[in-house]
Write a protein that holds these residues in place. Structure first.
Motif, short mmCIF file in Angstrom:
data_model
loop_
_atom_site.label_atom_id
_atom_site.label_comp_id
_atom_site.label_asym_id
_atom_site.label_seq_id
_atom_site.Cartn_x
_atom_site.Cartn_y
_atom_site.Cartn_z
N VAL A 115 -12.05 -43.18 -8.68
CA VAL A 115 -11.14 -43.43 -8.18
C VAL A 115 -10.33 -42.21 -8.82
N ASN A 116 -9.91 -42.38 -9.95
CA ASN A 116 -9.24 -41.86 -11.15
C ASN A 116 -9.80 -40.55 -11.13
N ALA A 117 -11.03 -40.52 -11.14
CA ALA A 117 -10.86 -38.66 -11.11
C ALA A 117 -10.96 -37.80 -10.14
N GLN A 118 -10.83 -38.41 -8.86
CA GLN A 118 -10.29 -37.90 -7.60
C GLN A 118 -9.08 -37.82 -7.25
N LYS A 119 -8.12 -37.85 -8.48
CA LYS A 119 -6.57 -37.47 -8.32
C LYS A 119 -6.25 -36.32 -8.38
N PHE A 120 -7.41 -35.63 -9.60
CA PHE A 120 -7.19 -34.49 -10.11
C PHE A 120 -6.27 -34.20 -10.84
N ALA A 121 -5.81 -34.95 -11.88
CA ALA A 121 -5.01 -35.41 -12.36
C ALA A 121 -4.28 -33.88 -13.37
N GLY A 122 -3.02 -32.92 -13.33
CA GLY A 122 -3.13 -32.06 -13.99
C GLY A 122 -4.01 -30.35 -13.50
N LEU A 123 -4.06 -30.74 -11.88
CA LEU A 123 -4.14 -29.66 -11.25
C LEU A 123 -3.15 -28.54 -11.77
N ASP A 124 -4.53 -27.35 -11.76
CA ASP A 124 -3.52 -25.52 -12.71
C ASP A 124 -2.16 -25.67 -11.36
N LYS A 125 -1.30 -25.33 -11.37
CA LYS A 125 0.36 -24.89 -10.79
C LYS A 125 -0.28 -23.30 -9.76
N SER A 126 -0.62 -23.03 -11.15
CA SER A 126 -0.76 -21.36 -10.98
C SER A 126 -2.66 -21.34 -10.50
N PRO A 127 -3.46 -21.61 -8.91
CA PRO A 127 -4.56 -21.09 -9.34
C PRO A 127 -5.45 -19.63 -9.43
N LEU A 128 -6.65 -20.04 -9.74
CA LEU A 128 -7.14 -19.05 -10.26
C LEU A 128 -7.68 -17.72 -8.27
N ASP A 129 -7.20 -16.90 -8.49
CA ASP A 129 -8.46 -15.75 -7.28
C ASP A 129 -8.88 -14.34 -7.57
N ILE A 130 -9.33 -14.08 -6.88
CA ILE A 130 -10.15 -13.34 -6.87
C ILE A 130 -9.73 -12.34 -5.48
N ALA A 131 -9.76 -10.81 -6.42
CA ALA A 131 -9.61 -9.98 -5.43
C ALA A 131 -10.73 -8.68 -5.38
N TYR A 132 -10.98 -8.66 -4.38
CA TYR A 132 -12.03 -6.97 -4.19
C TYR A 132 -11.69 -6.08 -3.94
#
Length: 174
Positions: free
Chosen positions: A22-39
């Protein structure tokens, strides 16, 4: 061993497993600036000619000029410096660039941005930027458009576009 002791041990292990999950599913501390890729591809099924890996900072009520100050080298995104990979020799902003991977730094300005390809890779922010490692610098004019909350990079019609807030910057890629 008694059945009740075995049952209690199994029940305790099960509860421990569930509480950890259950604690793992909270995703605490997720990055506020998510990674992305442009091709950059000629069409959906073609192999890529260019790939950009970057993090997408959000304005969140802040001004773009605070996050990407004019006249200062910027990592062109958030977190680690943005990386751009050319799968073949090309021109970037009208200048030749060899196939390879480079960090993509920028120097924002009011009317134009300086776009920089640099050989220093895997650095956080612009702290590892070294001007003597620049491969090329090109100037790109600034235009404006509809406000974009998250910094974005896209390719279209032979250009790489950088967009954030109402700022737009286009660099030719051929």
């Amino acid at each position: 061993m008694k059945k009740s002791t075995i049952f209690a041990t199994i029940a305790f292990a099960f509860v421990l497993l569930l509480s950890t999950n259950v604690n793992a599913q909270k995703f605490a501390g997720l990055d506020k600036s998510p990674l992305d890729i442009a091709y950059y591809k000629t069409d959906r099924y073609a192999p890529p000619m260019v790939k950009v890996i970057y993090s997408r900072p959000q304005l969140n009520g802040r001004s773009m000029s605070t996050l990407a100050p004019e006249g200062k080298v910027w990592r062109t995104g958030a977190n680690e410096a943005t990386e751009i990979q050319f799968f073949q020799d090309m021109t970037f902003g009208g200048k030749p660039v060899k196939a390879g991977t480079y960090s993509l730094f920028t120097i924002p300005g009011k009317t134009e941005w300086t776009i920089i390809l640099n050989t220093v890779l895997d650095v956080w922010g612009a702290y590892g930027y070294k001007e003597d490692k620049d491969v090329l610098r090109v100037k790109a004019p600034v235009s404006s458009g509809e406000a974009v909350e998250a910094f974005s990079i896209a390719f279209d019609n032979g250009n790489m576009y950088l967009a954030w807030d109402t700022t737009r910057v286009a660099v030719s890629v051929k």
